[in-house]
Design an enzyme around this catalytic site. Structure first.
Site, PDB file in Angstrom:
ATOM      1  N   HIS A 193      -0.930-114.463-133.797  1.00  0.00           N
ATOM      2  CA  HIS A 193      -0.459-113.076-133.738  1.00  0.00           C
ATOM      3  C   HIS A 193      -0.602-112.400-135.098  1.00  0.00           C
ATOM      4  O   HIS A 193      -0.931-111.229-135.194  1.00  0.00           O
ATOM      5  CB  HIS A 193       1.013-113.046-133.331  1.00  0.00           C
ATOM      6  N   GLU A 436     -19.030-115.588-115.452  1.00  0.00           N
ATOM      7  CA  GLU A 436     -18.769-116.410-116.633  1.00  0.00           C
ATOM      8  C   GLU A 436     -18.990-117.890-116.354  1.00  0.00           C
ATOM      9  O   GLU A 436     -18.912-118.725-117.240  1.00  0.00           O
ATOM     10  CB  GLU A 436     -17.347-116.171-117.162  1.00  0.00           C
ATOM     11  N   ASP A 460     -16.923-117.425-121.933  1.00  0.00           N
ATOM     12  CA  ASP A 460     -16.943-118.605-121.075  1.00  0.00           C
ATOM     13  C   ASP A 460     -18.354-118.956-120.625  1.00  0.00           C
ATOM     14  O   ASP A 460     -18.678-120.127-120.464  1.00  0.00           O
ATOM     15  CB  ASP A 460     -16.045-118.389-119.850  1.00  0.00           C
ATOM     16  N   CYS A 507     -18.110-108.095-121.423  1.00  0.00           N
ATOM     17  CA  CYS A 507     -16.803-107.988-122.084  1.00  0.00           C
ATOM     18  C   CYS A 507     -16.467-109.175-122.971  1.00  0.00           C
ATOM     19  O   CYS A 507     -15.356-109.287-123.460  1.00  0.00           O
ATOM     20  CB  CYS A 507     -15.703-107.763-121.058  1.00  0.00           C
TER      21      CYS A 507
HETATM   22  C1  PEP Z   1     -15.064-114.148-121.376  1.00  0.00           C
HETATM   23  O1  PEP Z   1     -14.954-115.279-120.903  1.00  0.00           O
HETATM   24  O2  PEP Z   1     -16.081-113.744-121.965  1.00  0.00           O
HETATM   25  C2  PEP Z   1     -13.945-113.196-121.281  1.00  0.00           C
HETATM   26  C3  PEP Z   1     -14.085-111.940-121.638  1.00  0.00           C
HETATM   27  O3  PEP Z   1     -12.748-113.636-120.850  1.00  0.00           O
HETATM   28  P1  PEP Z   1     -11.710-114.519-121.684  1.00  0.00           P
HETATM   29  O4  PEP Z   1     -12.140-114.491-123.118  1.00  0.00           O
HETATM   30  O5  PEP Z   1     -10.393-113.903-121.415  1.00  0.00           O
HETATM   31  O6  PEP Z   1     -11.884-115.864-121.040  1.00  0.00           O
HETATM   32 MG    MG Z   2     -13.398-115.810-119.553  1.00  0.00          MG
END
Ligand code: PEP
Ligand code: MG
Length: 591
Positions: A193, A436, A460, A507
């Site tokens: 954090h 992912e 992922d 993302c």
């Molecule tokens: C990802 O896996 O790229 C993703 C955006 O999700 P997280 O990082 O929450 O697994």
């Molecule tokens: Mg992910």
């Protein structure tokens, strides 16, 4: 001059005097209590707990400014630990039954809690051990009637760089307000954090600089670099010139970027690129607006479920999601259903069996489908927000078409129920999948008829494609988003979506990394979702590139078979806008 190494946790440089914060010595009275002393010792610990709670309350009351809400959450988490009946009962028990002095009982509680957190596989949760240490340090301070950490730290901090084992998130803002310029932590993690807050405050932070406390002295002049994790002790004239150069660059960059807040994101040849924000905390929403995000591209709902004993119910979730939708004032919001696994689920009271390999276990949609009442509550909560603004539902960890078909059916059932109950919800809402898991990317053509949109989760996707644990620092070199297999999966996913006219966003972390912007645009991506603080940087790059020229380079990228040739194509894509990015450091693995 000498150099100390660590990992960069918050970018930027700072030049200042070292101020060492030696770990407060835990003065522990090891002698056993006499029967007659037990009551007084219980009283002592209760008073220390009460005064620690009082300190936290006072701190919270003093908060103001844009980060107040965020910091208040951390303080809240610390207060919860102090109010935890099991924690208090454990202390009382050690004192009354075990005949330990309060200080010894406190140390034992700390050690056993820290051990629990250290054993956690998830690095985010593991980093929460710092919270335990901060809270217990506060109680210890109260017990030994020392002045509180805050008072000691805040005497005069102008021009100082704090060197410490760790720093509590609640201390960060007051320290910054009192002039601290940056942080070097011997422990700490980039996922803590405190690191997140340091990034929001734009204060450089280096973590894992193991030798810092033993090799530095109070007052040493040091130059820290939160990009590289380097700390220069007694910088030379040349180092200082480098620092001044960096300062000038930042000042120019800030000026340029300030103009970009309300600007469009459009390539030189006229393609509009959408830059969305990833969000998990209330502060992210304010930042998303401040930096001109096109909406929220990924809202990670699991943050609502962490650090608590019970899963939040429908109503609580609804209120949180509605705040998000209202906060974005009509811009699209993509809410991801729960992405918890056995490694994290304990914290939400979802008693799950331990799994030997949680990343490959009951995670994301697999968990949601196994606990239908949980999924129903979440879907109902999300659907109820569709009456307040444009909301899309995103499902994580999809590996088979059947999962998405089942989720669609559940969404339909929940929507019917809600309408029967008289809730105002939208007539139609989009349901998408995170791509992912490599299987989903490969089988996407068969899945796409069931999807309204797609979001590529490269964090992922890289881990599962390359069989490299994303949380294992030892494998850092192998975790390579530019691996040809990963590039092909990304390219295929974008191509399938373009062919079938489905919106596709990326993302993962690379969406906000300017080293990847041109390459992703070359592969056909037009929607990115990233930490809000990175939007202006990416916008600046997008506005300086020619998409058609980049698209021509895509085949050579996809035909390249080894690291070196891939990096040379990526480099030539970057060359297009060299005037802007020549000062953007390429990490060694990407250079
Ligand atoms: C990802 O896996 O790229 C993703 C955006 O999700 P997280 O990082 O929450 O697994
Ligand atoms: Mg992910």
């Amino acid at each position: 001059r000498h150099l100390l190494e660590g990992s960069g946790a918050s970018r930027g440089m700072a030049l200042g005097r070292a101020r060492l914060e030696q770990p407060s010595r835990f003065l522990v009275d090891e002698t056993p209590l006499e029967q007659g002393e037990v009551a007084a010792e219980l009283e002592r610990i209760d008073q220390a707990l009460a005064s620690a709670r009082g300190e936290l309350r006072a701190l919270r009351d003093k908060l103001k400014g844009p980060l107040a809400r965020e910091v208040a959450e951390f303080i809240e988490a610390h207060s919860l630990i102090l109010a935890d009946p099991e924690f208090i009962h454990g202390l009382h028990d050690l004192i009354s039954t075990g005949r330990y002095h309060a200080s010894a009982a406190l140390k034992m509680q700390r050690d056993s809690l820290v051990a629990v957190f250290e054993a956690m596989e998830d690095p985010y949760l593991r980093s929460r051990r710092e919270d335990i240490e901060h809270v217990i340090g506060r109680v210890q301070g109260a017990l030994s009637r020392e002045s509180s950490i805050e008072e000691r730290k805040l005497a005069s901090r102008v021009g100082e760089i704090l060197v410490s084992d760790t720093v509590a998130p609640s201390e960060l803002v007051p320290l910054a307000e009192h002039g601290v310029l940056g942080f070097i932590l011997t422990a700490g993690s980039t996922l803590s954090h405190s690191a997140i807050l340091a990034r929001s405050l734009r204060l450089p932070m280096v973590v894992g600089s193991h030798q810092a406390l033993s090799h530095l002295q109070d007052g040493d002049l040091i130059l820290i670099d939160g990009d590289t994790g380097n700390v220069v002790v007694h910088p030379t004239a040349q180092d200082l010139a480098g620092y001044r150069h960096w300062q000038r660059e930042v000042a120019q960059q800030d000026k340029r970027r300030a103009r970009l807040r309300d600007a469009e994101t459009r390539t030189l040849d006229g393609t509009t690129i959408q830059l969305y924000a990833n969000a998990e905390m209330p502060g992210d929403i304010a930042n998303a607006r401040a930096y001109g995000a096109a909406g929220i591209g990924l809202y990670r709902t699991e943050f609502l479920f962490l650090q608590r004993k019970d899963a939040p119910g429908e109503e609580e979730q609804f209120l949180a999601y509605r705040d998000l939708v209202l906060g974005m004032g009509g811009q699209p919001v993509t809410i991801r259903t729960l992405d918890l696994g056995a490694d994290k689920a304990d914290s939400a009271g979802l008693a799950l069996e331990d799994e030997p390999n949680p990343a490959l276990g009951v995670r994301g949609v697999r968990l949601s489908l196994r606990i239908p009442q949980l999924m129903h509550a979440q879907l109902r909560a999300i659907l109820r927000t569709t009456g307040y603004g444009p909301v899309r539902i995103l499902v994580p960890m999809i590996s088979a078409v059947e999962e998405i078909i089942t989720v669609r059916r559940m969404v339909k059932e929940c929507a019917m129920q809600l309408r029967t109950e008289g809730h105002e919800i939208a007539d139609q809402f989009d349901i998408g999948a995170m791509i992912e898991v490599p299987a989903a990317a490969i089988a996407l053509p068969g899945m796409i008829p069931h999807l309204d949109f797609v979001s590529i989760g490269t964090n992922d996707l890289v881990q599962y494609t390359l069989a490299v644990d994303r949380n294992n620092n030892e494998l850092g070199d192998l975790y390579d988003p530019l691996h040809p297999a990963v590039l092909r999966l990304i390219a295929q996913t974008i191509a399938v979506c373009r062919r079938t006219r489905r919106p596709v966003t990326l993302c993962g972390e690379i969406a906000g990394d300017v080293n990847f912007t041109a390459m992703l645009i070359a592969l056909g991506l037009t929607e990115f979702s990233m930490h809000p603080g990175l939007i202006l940087e990416v916008r600046e790059i997008v506005n300086a590139i020619n998409r058609a020229e980049l698209r021509k380079l895509a085949p050579s990228l996809l035909h390249a078979t080894d690291r070196e040739s891939i990096r040379s194509v990526v480099q030539s894509m970057r060359a297009q806008f060299r005037p802007i990015v020549e000062n953007v450091a390429l990490a060694p693995s990407q250079a």
